[in-house]
Design a protein around this motif. Structure first.
Motif, short mmCIF file in Angstrom:
data_model
loop_
_atom_site.label_atom_id
_atom_site.label_comp_id
_atom_site.label_asym_id
_atom_site.label_seq_id
_atom_site.Cartn_x
_atom_site.Cartn_y
_atom_site.Cartn_z
N SER A 1 -5.30 6.48 -3.44
CA SER A 1 -5.36 6.83 -2.02
C SER A 1 -6.72 6.46 -1.41
CB SER A 1 -5.08 8.32 -1.82
OG SER A 1 -5.99 9.12 -2.56
N ALA A 2 -7.79 6.57 -2.19
CA ALA A 2 -9.13 6.27 -1.67
C ALA A 2 -9.26 4.79 -1.33
CB ALA A 2 -10.19 6.68 -2.68
N VAL A 3 -8.88 3.92 -2.28
CA VAL A 3 -9.00 2.49 -2.02
C VAL A 3 -7.99 2.05 -0.96
CG1 VAL A 3 -7.42 1.78 -3.89
CG2 VAL A 3 -9.18 0.20 -3.11
N ARG A 4 -6.83 2.72 -0.92
CA ARG A 4 -5.84 2.43 0.11
C ARG A 4 -6.41 2.74 1.50
NH1 ARG A 4 -0.42 4.91 -1.30
NH2 ARG A 4 -1.63 6.83 -1.20
N GLY A 5 -7.06 3.91 1.62
CA GLY A 5 -7.66 4.28 2.88
C GLY A 5 -8.77 3.32 3.28
N HIS A 6 -9.54 2.88 2.28
CA HIS A 6 -10.63 1.92 2.55
C HIS A 6 -10.07 0.61 3.11
CE1 HIS A 6 -14.19 -0.56 2.04
NE2 HIS A 6 -13.50 -1.36 1.23
N ILE A 7 -8.99 0.13 2.51
CA ILE A 7 -8.38 -1.13 2.96
C ILE A 7 -7.85 -1.00 4.38
CG2 ILE A 7 -6.41 -2.68 2.59
CD1 ILE A 7 -6.78 -2.16 -0.44
N MET A 8 -7.20 0.11 4.67
CA MET A 8 -6.59 0.28 6.00
C MET A 8 -7.64 0.50 7.09
SD MET A 8 -3.19 2.52 5.08
CE MET A 8 -2.54 2.41 6.74
N MET A 9 -8.85 0.89 6.70
CA MET A 9 -9.92 1.10 7.67
C MET A 9 -10.72 -0.17 7.94
SD MET A 9 -9.86 4.15 8.88
CE MET A 9 -11.52 4.37 9.54
N MET A 10 -10.44 -1.24 7.19
CA MET A 10 -11.17 -2.49 7.39
C MET A 10 -10.90 -3.04 8.78
SD MET A 10 -10.76 -4.56 3.79
CE MET A 10 -11.58 -4.03 2.30
N GLN A 11 -11.95 -3.52 9.43
CA GLN A 11 -11.79 -4.08 10.77
C GLN A 11 -10.94 -5.33 10.74
OE1 GLN A 11 -15.51 -4.70 12.77
NE2 GLN A 11 -14.55 -5.14 14.74
N LEU A 12 -11.16 -6.17 9.71
CA LEU A 12 -10.34 -7.36 9.51
C LEU A 12 -9.49 -7.12 8.26
CD1 LEU A 12 -9.67 -10.27 10.38
CD2 LEU A 12 -11.49 -11.06 8.85
N LEU A 13 -8.20 -6.89 8.48
CA LEU A 13 -7.32 -6.57 7.35
C LEU A 13 -7.26 -7.72 6.35
CD1 LEU A 13 -4.27 -4.85 9.10
CD2 LEU A 13 -5.98 -3.77 7.62
N LEU B 1 0.82 -1.21 0.00
CA LEU B 1 0.00 0.00 0.00
C LEU B 1 0.85 1.26 0.00
CD1 LEU B 1 -2.74 -1.04 2.59
CD2 LEU B 1 -2.95 -1.01 0.09
N LEU B 2 1.98 1.20 0.70
CA LEU B 2 2.82 2.39 0.87
C LEU B 2 3.35 2.95 -0.44
CD1 LEU B 2 4.20 4.21 3.01
CD2 LEU B 2 6.15 2.64 2.95
#
Length: 259
Positions: A204-216, A196-197
């Motif tokens: 950036s939007a989909v990256r933020g969505h992934i990092m906000m997932m409760q279960l990575l 992701l980095l």
């Protein structure tokens, strides 16, 4: 009851021509061939070894190098078949080594002894090789690459690191803490962040969505999400370009009609 020379010869012929036998030699196998794309020259032994193992396994000759197939007694009806196949596997190994390294193992008597010698000399975990791989990992960024090409580069380096420095596993068979799985989970989280980095900012939007997932998600799952976003952006851009081209053509036709 003794085995006659004729019986031994018959067994030898049957063994070498039985496709299910480890001693079977296909007509194309008799030629010395380069089995891997690059001959081993002292660098990246684990990659070379992996390719060789895959090919030897496909040819049903892996037992000649990994120790699972030992040499029969000299008076065994299988000895001639073993000796012939052993010589063939030796020729394959030598032909896929750099000339200098090949000369250093030329007079060893079995494919197994050559393989062991190469593993002892080049197969150990090398801090230099690991440093080089980690440095390569740091330098990888998506830049102008597609998401697929970027991810493939990361996976290639990750796989090489796993080969040089594998995750430790419990060998006592009494462990109850599942340490190996904990190491693997930490590794997956680290690689997810690495992936992701270095993505381009347009994700950036989909990256933020992934990092906000409760279960990575796993790295592979995250890749699929980003690849879907890439496809969506490509289709949107294609649609926009089509609309612009249609508008330009319409304006041109309008100008010609009113001139």
């Amino acid at each position: 009851m003794s085995t006659s020379a004729n019986d031994t010869s018959t067994t030898y012929i049957q063994t070498n021509f039985d496709p299910t036998s480890v001693y079977y030699i296909h007509p194309s196998d008799a030629n010395t061939m380069q089995l891997v794309s690059v001959k081993f020259n002292g660098h990246n032994f684990n990659n070379w070894k992996r390719y060789m193992i895959l090919i030897l396994s496909a040819k049903n000759k892996l037992g000649f190098v990994n120790g699972t197939l030992t040499a029969p007694a000299n008076n065994s009806p299988d000895y001639c078949a073993w000796e012939r196949c052993n010589s063939l596997v030796i020729s394959w190994i030598l032909f896929n080594l750099d000339e200098t390294i090949a000369r250093s193992v030329l007079f060893l008597k079995s494919a197994r002894s050559i393989w062991k010698d190469l593993e002892e000399r080049f197969g150990g975990s090398s801090i230099t090789e690991l440093y080089s791989l980690e440095q390569e990992l740091v330098e990888i960024s998506q830049n102008s690459q597609s998401v697929s090409d970027y991810y493939t580069k990361l996976r290639t380096v990750w796989d090489s690191i796993d080969d040089v420095n594998p995750i430790p596993t419990c060998s006592c068979e009494k462990c109850t803490c599942d340490l190996g799985q904990k190491f693997l989970k930490k590794q997956q989280e680290q690689r997810l962040l690495q992936f992701l980095l270095k993505l381009n900012d347009k994700y950036s939007a989909v990256r933020g969505h992934i990092m906000m997932m409760q279960l990575l998600p796993t790295v592979s799952q995250a890749y699929r999400l980003v690849a879907q976003e890439e496809n969506h952006k490509d289709l949107s851009q294609l649609s926009l370009n089509t609309e612009i081209a249609a508008f330009v053509a319409e304006r041109r036709n309008y100008g010609m009609h009113n001139s």
